[in-house]
Structures are given as C-alpha cells and as structure tokens.
Design a protein around this motif. Structure first.
Motif, PDB file in Angstrom:
ATOM      1  N   LEU A  31     -14.859   0.114  10.542  1.00  0.00           N
ATOM      2  CA  LEU A  31     -15.403  -1.186  10.142  1.00  0.00           C
ATOM      3  C   LEU A  31     -16.217  -1.042   8.861  1.00  0.00           C
ATOM      4  O   LEU A  31     -16.121  -1.854   7.937  1.00  0.00           O
ATOM      5  CB  LEU A  31     -16.298  -1.698  11.283  1.00  0.00           C
ATOM      6  CG  LEU A  31     -16.585  -3.176  11.335  1.00  0.00           C
ATOM      7  CD1 LEU A  31     -15.305  -3.936  11.581  1.00  0.00           C
ATOM      8  CD2 LEU A  31     -17.585  -3.466  12.435  1.00  0.00           C
ATOM      9  N   SER A  32     -16.991   0.019   8.833  1.00  0.00           N
ATOM     10  CA  SER A  32     -17.830   0.288   7.680  1.00  0.00           C
ATOM     11  C   SER A  32     -16.977   0.560   6.433  1.00  0.00           C
ATOM     12  O   SER A  32     -17.254   0.042   5.349  1.00  0.00           O
ATOM     13  CB  SER A  32     -18.724   1.476   8.014  1.00  0.00           C
ATOM     14  OG  SER A  32     -19.253   2.040   6.856  1.00  0.00           O
ATOM     15  N   LEU A  33     -15.935   1.346   6.616  1.00  0.00           N
ATOM     16  CA  LEU A  33     -15.057   1.669   5.481  1.00  0.00           C
ATOM     17  C   LEU A  33     -14.378   0.406   4.934  1.00  0.00           C
ATOM     18  O   LEU A  33     -14.361   0.164   3.727  1.00  0.00           O
ATOM     19  CB  LEU A  33     -13.990   2.688   5.912  1.00  0.00           C
ATOM     20  CG  LEU A  33     -12.901   3.005   4.884  1.00  0.00           C
ATOM     21  CD1 LEU A  33     -13.498   3.688   3.660  1.00  0.00           C
ATOM     22  CD2 LEU A  33     -11.815   3.882   5.490  1.00  0.00           C
ATOM     23  N   ILE A  34     -13.849  -0.416   5.858  1.00  0.00           N
ATOM     24  CA  ILE A  34     -13.145  -1.625   5.418  1.00  0.00           C
ATOM     25  C   ILE A  34     -14.095  -2.528   4.628  1.00  0.00           C
ATOM     26  O   ILE A  34     -13.754  -3.035   3.566  1.00  0.00           O
ATOM     27  CB  ILE A  34     -12.585  -2.411   6.627  1.00  0.00           C
ATOM     28  CG1 ILE A  34     -11.578  -1.563   7.382  1.00  0.00           C
ATOM     29  CG2 ILE A  34     -11.923  -3.690   6.156  1.00  0.00           C
ATOM     30  CD1 ILE A  34     -11.244  -2.126   8.742  1.00  0.00           C
ATOM     31  N   TYR A  35     -15.299  -2.690   5.164  1.00  0.00           N
ATOM     32  CA  TYR A  35     -16.230  -3.573   4.457  1.00  0.00           C
ATOM     33  C   TYR A  35     -16.606  -2.978   3.108  1.00  0.00           C
ATOM     34  O   TYR A  35     -16.656  -3.683   2.102  1.00  0.00           O
ATOM     35  CB  TYR A  35     -17.482  -3.836   5.296  1.00  0.00           C
ATOM     36  CG  TYR A  35     -18.366  -4.856   4.623  1.00  0.00           C
ATOM     37  CD1 TYR A  35     -18.087  -6.209   4.712  1.00  0.00           C
ATOM     38  CD2 TYR A  35     -19.451  -4.453   3.836  1.00  0.00           C
ATOM     39  CE1 TYR A  35     -18.857  -7.139   4.063  1.00  0.00           C
ATOM     40  CE2 TYR A  35     -20.229  -5.376   3.177  1.00  0.00           C
ATOM     41  CZ  TYR A  35     -19.940  -6.728   3.289  1.00  0.00           C
ATOM     42  OH  TYR A  35     -20.703  -7.645   2.628  1.00  0.00           O
ATOM     43  N   GLY A  36     -16.869  -1.674   3.102  1.00  0.00           N
ATOM     44  CA  GLY A  36     -17.266  -1.030   1.854  1.00  0.00           C
ATOM     45  C   GLY A  36     -16.219  -1.191   0.767  1.00  0.00           C
ATOM     46  O   GLY A  36     -16.543  -1.377  -0.403  1.00  0.00           O
ATOM     47  N   VAL A  37     -14.951  -1.160   1.164  1.00  0.00           N
ATOM     48  CA  VAL A  37     -13.890  -1.194   0.158  1.00  0.00           C
ATOM     49  C   VAL A  37     -13.409  -2.618  -0.116  1.00  0.00           C
ATOM     50  O   VAL A  37     -13.237  -3.013  -1.258  1.00  0.00           O
ATOM     51  CB  VAL A  37     -12.703  -0.311   0.608  1.00  0.00           C
ATOM     52  CG1 VAL A  37     -11.559  -0.407  -0.386  1.00  0.00           C
ATOM     53  CG2 VAL A  37     -13.163   1.134   0.737  1.00  0.00           C
ATOM     54  N   THR A  38     -13.202  -3.403   0.952  1.00  0.00           N
ATOM     55  CA  THR A  38     -12.572  -4.712   0.750  1.00  0.00           C
ATOM     56  C   THR A  38     -13.535  -5.884   0.905  1.00  0.00           C
ATOM     57  O   THR A  38     -13.160  -7.014   0.661  1.00  0.00           O
ATOM     58  CB  THR A  38     -11.422  -4.933   1.753  1.00  0.00           C
ATOM     59  OG1 THR A  38     -11.986  -5.029   3.064  1.00  0.00           O
ATOM     60  CG2 THR A  38     -10.427  -3.794   1.721  1.00  0.00           C
ATOM     61  N   SER A  50     -13.892  -6.960   9.525  1.00  0.00           N
ATOM     62  CA  SER A  50     -12.645  -7.083  10.260  1.00  0.00           C
ATOM     63  C   SER A  50     -12.889  -7.219  11.749  1.00  0.00           C
ATOM     64  O   SER A  50     -13.229  -6.254  12.428  1.00  0.00           O
ATOM     65  CB  SER A  50     -11.756  -5.878   9.987  1.00  0.00           C
ATOM     66  OG  SER A  50     -10.608  -6.009  10.777  1.00  0.00           O
ATOM     67  N   ALA A  51     -12.700  -8.436  12.260  1.00  0.00           N
ATOM     68  CA  ALA A  51     -12.898  -8.666  13.684  1.00  0.00           C
ATOM     69  C   ALA A  51     -11.732  -8.131  14.503  1.00  0.00           C
ATOM     70  O   ALA A  51     -11.814  -8.045  15.715  1.00  0.00           O
ATOM     71  CB  ALA A  51     -13.083 -10.156  13.962  1.00  0.00           C
ATOM     72  N   VAL A  52     -10.650  -7.738  13.822  1.00  0.00           N
ATOM     73  CA  VAL A  52      -9.501  -7.220  14.557  1.00  0.00           C
ATOM     74  C   VAL A  52      -9.700  -5.724  14.868  1.00  0.00           C
ATOM     75  O   VAL A  52      -8.918  -5.096  15.559  1.00  0.00           O
ATOM     76  CB  VAL A  52      -8.186  -7.491  13.778  1.00  0.00           C
ATOM     77  CG1 VAL A  52      -8.078  -6.615  12.546  1.00  0.00           C
ATOM     78  CG2 VAL A  52      -6.977  -7.311  14.669  1.00  0.00           C
TER      79      VAL A  52
END
Lengths: 338, 287, 412
Positions: B22-29, B33-35
């Motif tokens: 979750l942290s990686l996705i937010y950091g990059v995009t 992501s609730a999925v």
C-alpha cells in the motif's frame, strides 16, 4: 515529487438557469406526490433513496464545497443514531428532542475531531476519517455500560398505527431532511462562507494567503455536514427501530453515499437526489437479478462511474452523444484517448 | 510482558507485510488502493487451496503467489488505475473500492462462504526463550515478512526496474520526456506491491480462518501501518508494523483485551493528526 | 451459484430419497388423501451472502428440510385440504436495511402467509417490528438475545431458550467434577456477551471462583495477550461462547503456545461442521453446548425420531445436522402445528394455536410462554470423544462421562 494531482478537475458551479429551476420544481412536485402513487414496498425504496440523498447532500457540504474527501463521514450518521437512540431509550426523551440532540451531538463530535483532522489534506484526510469511523465504532462497543455495546439499542416507535401511516411519516421526515440539506447547500453557496470553501477547494494555501480563515471555515462546514448526517442517522434509527454498532458505522454505506455524490457530479443539490433514486432503483433490480453478486454490481457501478462518467449523471447525455458520434465518424479507428 | 513483546514483534512483521505494498503504491502513483486487502485475501485462499489439493506447505507457496500477485497488480494498474490516476483521490478510492467489491464477490463465488484453514503438522512446535514462547509458525511468518520487505527494498534500489520506478515517482513528466514508458513503470510498481500482498496472504492463512469478507479488516491494519510509517517508505513500514503489534499486545495485557482494537485506531489517529507525515518523516523512494 | 447447484440434479435425487423416508413417517396424513390446495407461502429473508452467510446456510437448510419433508407427505392439512409449503427465501446479503426491505416486500408484495426469521438476534431485531406492524406471525430459530423477548412482540415466536442460559449447564458439571476455578472469555458480540454473562453469574452463584473474565474484539488476529491472561489465571475450566472463526483462532493460538486448560468449552461452535472440519484432530476432547443430539429420545409425527431426522438430513445435505439446523426445521414445524391446531391460516387463530401447544418434537418439548419463548428445551453439555460429539451432562441424559483433563498438545 510534484504536487499530487488531487484536485485538478475543478468544475465551474452551475448557475440557477431556468432549465435547472424547472428541473427543481418538477423534482419537488414529484417527490411530494410519491407517497400517493407508490406501494408500500416502493415507498420504502423511495425512503431509502431519500436517506442516501440526504447523506450525499451532507457529504457535499464538506466534499463538494470544500473539496475534503470525507470517506468515513458515515461516522456522524452513527453518532446521531446513537445519541438520539440512547436519549430516547434510556432517558425517554420525545422523538423531536432526541433527533435534534442526535444532530447537535454529531456536529459537536465533528468540531472535536476537526482540531486533529482538518489539518490533513487529500488522501491523509480521507484515511483519517475512515479511522475515525472505526475508532468511534470501537468506543461504542467498549463503553457498553452507557451504549449497551454490541447488544444494540431498541428504539421506541416514533409513530404507531397502520403501516401506511408509518411509512408516510418517515418518507416526509426524510424528505424534510433532504430539503434542509438542499437549503443549507444553496444558502452556503451564496454566502461568504461558501465562497471561502470553494476557494479552499481550489487552492487552500492561496485562499489562506488571501485572508480566508481556512480552518474556521472548514470546521463550520464539517460541523454542518455532520449535523445533517447526524439528523439522518437519528431519524433512521427510529425508522429501523434497532441500532447496533456494526450497522450504524457501516463503511459500505459510506461508499454508497460517496458513489451517489459522484453520480450527482457538479450538481451539488439536484445531483445527489437524482443519483440516490437512480442508485436505489438500480439496486432493487440488481438485487433481484444478481442476489449473490450484488456487491459486485455495486463495484462495477463504481468502476464505470469513475472510468467513464467522472462528471456524474449530468455528463451522461454528452457521453452518449460522444459514443454515437464516434461510432459514426471514426468507426474502425482506435478512438482511445487518455 | 516478554511474551507480549515477542507476540507483538512477530505479529507486527505480518502487519508490515500487509502495509508495504500500500505504501509503495501510494509513494509511486499517489493512489490509495482499497483493492489491496483483496490481493492479500486472494493470496490466502490460493495458499489454502494449494495446501488442500496438494498438501503444499504455505511457506513454499509464497514464491508462486509472488508471481500471481505481480500479474494481478500489473493488470489492475494497466487496465483500470492508469486511466484515472491523475484524478482526485475521491475518484481513485472509489475505483479501487469498486474493484475490491468485485474481487470479494469473485472470492465468494469461487471459494464459497465456509471457513477455511490450514493446519500444518508443526503447528505446536516452538521454543521457550526467556520465559516467552516463540512458536515456529510465527517465527517463520515473521522471517518471510521481513524477507519480502527487504527483497522489495533491494529491487527498488539495485535494479533497473527499481530505478525506473523511482524515476517516474519523482517526476513523471521528466521521465516521459526521457522516453520511459511510465504506464509500464507504474504497472511494475503496482505489480511488486501486489506480489508482496499475495505472498503475505499465505502467511495470513497460517494463522487466521479464511472468510471472503476478511479483506476490510486486513486493509484497515494496512492503513494503520502506513499512516504510522508515512507513505512511500519501506524500512519504517517494518518498524511501524511492529509498533502496532506491540501496541495491540501490550494494551491487551495491561489495559484489557477488549481495548486491543481500540488501541490500534487510537495510535493510528493520534499519529495521523500529530505527525501527518508519519513517525519517521516524509520519505519517498526517490530520496 | 451454490444455491443453483444445491437445487440441481443431485438435489432432486436426494429430495426423492428424503421424500420416501418422510412419506413412510407421515403415512397417516397421506392415508386420508385430502384434496390438494394452493400452497401456503412462507417468506424469509436470510443472509445467503455476506458475513452471516455460513450461519444462515444452516438455517436455510433447516427450513428447506422442513418444507421438503412436509411436501413429501402432501402438505399441511387445513380444513380438509392438503396445502404444500412454498418457501419464499430472499437474500439480504447480511445487510439489515435490506433485510427489513425484503420482509416488507415479502408481506406487502409477495403476499406471504407467514414469516420465518433470519439467523441471529440482531437480524431478527431488525425485521420483527415490520412483522409486528403488519401483524404477520414470524418464528425465529436462533434469536436468543434476552432483550428481544422483552419488547412485547405479539407475533414473534422463538424456539430457543434465551441466550444467557446457554452455557449454564456447564456449571453443575464442573461442580460434579470437584473443580472450583473457572474462567470465562468471550468476544464483544451480541450472543457471546449474553452467554458469557450468564455462565459467569451462574458460576459465582454456585460458589465457584471466576479467575478470569475477559472480553475481546471478534475477529482478532492475535489473541496472544488473551492467552497470557488465561495462562496466568490458570482456570480449571474455561468457557468461551465465541463463534466458529474466533473459536478456531483461539484454539490454534493455544496450540502454538502449547497451552490448553483442563476443560475448554466453546458454545455451539464445537458442533458446527465448519468448526469440526477445520479443527480436525485438534477438536478432540473439547466441550460444547447443544440443545439437541441425534442420540436423544425425541420424536414427532413429521420427522420421526431424532436419529431419523439426522439420517434423512445428512442424506439430503451431506453433513450431520446441528441444533441450528433442527431449530430452523422446528420453527417451521411449530408454525405447522399452530396451523393444524387452528385449522386455518388466520393469524390470530394460528397464534392461539401455537400458544396452546405443549408436545414433544424431534427437538424436545415445545411449549411457548406469553412472550413467545419456547420453554420446553433442555440444554446439554457435549464433548468430542474419539471424534464424535457425546452428551456428557446432565447425568440423566449423558451417554458417557466427561473426560478430563483434555490431553495436552504433546500427548496427542
């Protein structure tokens, strides 16, 4: 890292054009006439739609005007339900007083939370509101001496009599709350406060530099939003007759309200009302045909709205025209735009 | 006390594994992501199915799940999130929650609503250290969670893919000008995140009975972990996971077990409101 | 999908088998061969999907089994006309608002004659006011919350005793074994809290020492601190009226810690197929609470003996019935007996008919008090011995003596 693309799609506020005014009048007439037309089952569906419409209107005060994505706003629905439910069940207060207390209690709760949370923006605020919802749920569960915890609270009936009387009463109560929400939004929009909130939505730092008391404005907006949601929760508690923590602080319900606000698009007042009725009727049909997969139907709807209808239902005619035009004109060519 | 600390740290490792992606996705995009919870649950169900069908140990299933998770994450990013990534958080959260509801229904239809568990033959094996018992299963879960975290860190720092991901997260426009396929890079980032999530699912299946609707509570733990850690950083995520595990266990021991979950949300909100950038300050992969 | 499969080809085959069995039991009704009338429509909103789906499945199967058994015998004879049962079941997805709306729809649009309740007290609470408003009789299989029966609902009946009495029979058993130190742990949920309070109070009243009395959140992933607290208090018997998932977590983590109290009792969870299949050998020696067992000498005209019920049910659904299934079937049967006694479908007459019942069923004695609570049911303590649940208390119904301490993890 550049600034996050949080609010790049700001839309102009639609003015009260004659077309919008006519729509509004027709809507009001239809809404008032519904109880005389509908069977009890469909009246119940319509009542649910009003509940969601009122909640989406309340969400629009903080999200639509100030741009704060309060995904966990259902927390105020729950607080309102519990304050009024306990006031009625334990103290024996009459319903109007209990419902008012529910609204005030939820607004005060928002003011308390605003200290800690309104300094957060975008995603951070969104996640904090979700946390607030579950923290409050846990509090209600743990403080069982006061709240009866997981056992739930049975609410004394607000009206007695044959089913039709009961349903008409609640229908008009919720219709009243929708009206309150609409008036709050319309008045706000035309006030200094509303202009300030829109400025915050546009660019909070700039608004602050221009002398908008951003924190105070946001706090007032959130308290108004919470008060309305609290009143809806309180009335809803009387309608269902029984509340417990799980169903009062239901994140799925919050998501549905979110979706309805999105369906409404830039039409902050009429949008949620039409969105809620569309959603409820679609829900009844989905429930009948995809019982086991009804949550997936909601999911697909959410994906479609975000992907193809980011402007909500008002965008639908333009979209359809676009698709038709593309079929005719650029048939065969890849018409995929970013 | 020593037992609570051991428990807290061991469970905290698992919590960290929930949060890392979750942290990686937010950091990059910049997308929450609730999925993500659904990826974890899918991993858990696949591990349970492999165990049931072939007797495959869930720990051995982790590499397979990494591959599957990567495919899922890459696909979701390219097919759905790419189109709406630049929109407001309202849109992206609605989209990913929508995908979550679809995924949950899929799990329900494929696997049914009955509870599923894995019981490995070494479930009661453990060591006693300083008056605390360290169950072998828990130790294994912790070790795999840490390896997943460190592996992700290595990929991001030492490989070409990692460099690309960090470049697009730092400046998308510049990366595009340099001819980097940003869509592919975002897909890789989400793929890596989902891979860890799916792998963590196997670990979850070792200790928790599986139910299709368990994703939300897992997602909330992941939220709490990353809020504590600040978005977009890996080492702090590990520490934050352990802090949450310790909070839960110590609150359970000293205040009362009924306050365990409340303690997590209190820690979550307290940190979010006092230190919005997390306990460790705002650090993104690009730094 | 799952439902479709259940009613698919294999379902027809087993239904036919059940039909033969049931016809044999209810021969007298068939012999009169009355005219066949319109079906009696009975509605229910159940959580076929969502959180409560596994529990609701037990209820649904129980309802279906009752309706199929009645229909195999021709139906319920009202006024000389045999009327088959038509169940109208809707899925509320574990959503209360939806449940309320569906019940509304069942009454107002689908025109059902009677209602059967959803699983659980919370859901029953959500729909009872609607049934009340329309004056429709509703029978609840598993609404054990004490409070629901204090609301003065006129048209609600329940076949289970109230929840706070659930684990009480454990206390005399523990006393008979000469134990004095007991513990109670439970999750923060409606039924678990009631059952825990009940057994805790009963233990204190009986002069036992309650050395640990803990509540924890349902669905907790890490129950380590709870186990530490239990270990430190060292109860000789531990009562944990938690649901199946939480029971599995507690048992699993006790195993990891190589700890087991001498007596560990869950409530109904011990007997639920989902629990037994997942716990496997770890379930050996565990105690549980039930209102019913196929070994009990109960019988009625519809289902035959308790053993007949169990055999026919398992042939139909592929798993051994628990008291949840039987309670659901008996809810239908209670309604049926009410209708038969009244000789009509009139709500008031059927209500009076149900209130006048005092007879033995496959579920034990059935007699409703003014609140609508079945006061005839007896509660039993069971233990898993050699993989099979056996009644161990009260003594007059016990098939075996309670074995304790439960063998530790290393001794298995």
């Amino acid at each position: 890292m550049t600034t996050p693309p949080e609010r790049s799609t700001r839309r102009p506020w639609p003015v009260l054009t004659p077309a919008v005014l006519i729509m509004l009048v027709v809507l009001v007439v239809v809404l008032i006439a519904l109880p005389w037309v509908l069977s009890n089952f469909w009246l119940r569906v319509a009542t649910s739609a009003l509940v969601f419409a009122a909640l989406a209107l309340s969400l629009n005060v903080i999200m639509g005007l100030a741009g704060y994505p309060a995904l966990g706003n259902i927390v105020f629905f729950g607080v309102g339900a519990y304050v009024s439910g306990l006031a009625a069940a334990n103290l024996g207060l009459p319903a109007p007083v209990a419902i008012l207390l529910g609204a005030v209690g939820a607004a005060i709760y928002a003011l308390i939370a605003s200290r800690a949370m309104l300094s957060l923006r975008g995603s951070y605020f969104l996640m904090a509101t979700v946390a607030l919802n579950f923290l409050t749920l846990e509090l209600i569960v743990v403080l069982r001496g006061l709240t009866r915890g997981a056992r739930g609270v049975t609410i004394p009936p607000l009206v007695t009599g044959d089913p039709s009387t009961v349903y008409d009463t609640f229908y008009f109560l919720f219709l009243g709350l929708v009206a309150v929400g609409a008036v709050v939004l319309i008045v706000l929009r035309r006030s200094r406060l509303g202009l300030g909130l829109l400025a915050i939505k546009g660019n909070e730092d700039a608004a602050s530099m221009l002398g908008v008391p951003t924190f105070r404005y946001k706090a007032i907006a959130w308290a108004l939003s919470a008060g309305l949601a609290g009143a809806v929760g309180a009335t809803h508690a009387y309608w269902i007759g029984f509340i417990d923590p799980g169903s009062s602080f239901d994140l799925i319900m919050s998501l549905e309200v979110f979706l309805i606000a999105l369906l409404g698009g830039p039409l902050l007042v009429i949008g949620p009302i039409i969105g809620a009725f569309t959603f409820e009727v679609a829900g009844v049909i989905a429930w009948a045909s995809f019982t086991e997969a009804h949550l997936a139907v909601l999911g697909v709807l959410m994906v479609i709205v975000v992907t193809y209808l980011p402007g909500g239902l008002p965008e639908l005619p333009t979209r359809i025209r676009g698709i038709v035009a593309r079929r005719r004109g650029t048939h065969g060519r890849s018409a995929r735009a970013a | 006390m020593s037992q609570a600390i051991v428990n807290g740290i061991l469970t905290g490792g698992l919590y960290a594994a929930f949060g890392i992606g979750l942290s990686l996705i937010y950091g990059v995009t910049r997308v929450i992501s609730a999925v993500h919870g659904a990826f974890i649950v899918i991993g858990a169900y696949l591990a349970q199915s492999a165990w049931m069908a072939f007797g495959l140990d869930p720990f051995l299933m982790v590499p397979v799940l990494l591959v599957i998770g990567f495919g899922l994450g890459y696909g979701v990013q390219r097919l759905f999130i790419d189109k709406v990534m630049r929109r407001r958080v309202v849109m992206t959260i609605t989209l990913t929650f929508g995908l979550d509801l679809i995924a949950v229904t899929g799990i329900l239809l494929v696997f049914g609503a009955d509870l599923r568990t894995i019981s490995v033959p070494y479930a009661s094996v453990g060591f006693d250290v300083l008056g605390a018992r360290i169950p072998l299963v828990r130790l294994g879960i912790f070790a795999v969670a840490v390896i997943l975290a460190l592996g992700l860190e290595l990929i991001l720092r030492r490989t070409q893919i990692g460099t690309t991901i960090r470049a697009v997260s730092q400046n998308r426009t510049a990366a595009e000008l340099l001819g980097i396929d940003t869509g592919h890079a975002f897909g890789m980032a989400h793929g890596l995140a989902a891979a860890v999530a799916c792998g963590a699912g196997a670990l979850l299946a070792l200790i928790q009975p599986l139910q299709p609707f368990m994703g939300l509570s897992v997602l909330l733990i992941a939220f709490a972990v990353v809020v504590l850690a600040g978005f977009g950083s890996i080492a702090p995520v590990l520490i934050s996971g352990m802090i949450l595990g310790l909070t839960e266990n110590l609150a359970g021991l000293y205040i009362g077990t009924e306050y365990q979950r409340l303690a997590i949300f209190v820690a979550y909100l307290a940190v979010a409101s006092i230190l919005p950038a997390g306990l460790f300050g705002r650090r993104f992969y690009a730094h | 999908m799952r439902d479709a499969r259940r009613h698919g080809v294999s379902g027809i085959a087993t239904a036919a088998l059940v039909g033969v069995l049931a016809a044999a039991v209810s021969l007298p009704a068939v012999a009169q061969s009355p005219a066949v009338g319109d079906p009696i429509r009975i509605g229910a909103s159940l959580a076929l999907t969502g959180d409560a789906a596994p529990d609701s499945k037990l209820v649904r199967d129980g309802y279906d089994f009752w309706a199929e058994t009645v229909n195999a015998g021709g139906g319920i004879v009202v006024d000389g006309v045999a009327r088959p049962i038509e169940l109208v079941i809707r899925d509320d997805g574990s959503d209360r608002d939806q449940a309320a709306r569906l019940v509304e729809n069942l009454i107002a649009e689908e025109d059902v004659d009677f209602l059967l309740a959803p699983w659980g007290s919370g859901n029953t609470n959500a729909v009872a006011p609607i049934a009340e408003r329309y004056q429709k009789l509703m029978v609840a299989p598993l609404a054990a919350s004490d409070e629901i029966w204090e609301q003065g609902y006129r048209y609600l009946f329940g076949v289970l005793p109230i929840g706070s009495t659930n684990m009480r029979p454990l206390v005399p058993m523990v006393q008979d074994l000469g134990l004095t130190r007991v513990g109670v742990v439970t999750t923060d949920d409606l039924f678990p809290l009631l059952a825990a309070e009940g057994v805790s109070q009963q233990a204190k009243d009986a002069g036992l020492e309650v050395v640990v009395d803990e509540i924890y959140p349902p669905g907790t992933i890490d129950v380590g601190s709870l186990i530490t607290r239990i270990q430190e208090a060292a109860p000789e018997a531990l009562a944990a009226p938690v649901d199946v998932a939480d029971a599995l977590v507690l048992l699993r983590q006790m195993k990891e810690r190589d700890y087991l109290p001498p007596i560990l009792a869950f409530s109904g969870a011990t007997l639920v197929p989902d629990f037994l299949s997942n716990a496997g050998a770890d379930a050996e020696g565990l105690f549980g609470i039930t209102y019913w067992s196929p070994a009990l000498p109960y019988a009625d005209a519809l289902f035959g003996s308790a053993a007949d019920y169990a055999a026919a049910f398992e042939a139909r659904f592929g798993y051994a019935p628990t008291h949840d299934n039987v309670a659901a079937s008996i809810s239908g049967y209670a309604l049926q007996r009410g209708i038969e006694t009244a000789g009509s479908l009139d709500t008031t007459a059927v209500r009076d008919g149900m209130l006048s019942l005092d007879e033995t069923t496959v579920f034990g004695q059935m007699a409703f008090d003014e609140r609508g609570v079945n006061t005839g049911v007896t509660t039993y303590v069971v233990q898993i011995q050699d993989g099979t649940p056996v009644i161990v208390s009260p003594a007059d119904a016990a098939a075996a003596a309670p074995l304790w301490p439960i063998p530790g993890w290393s001794e298995r």
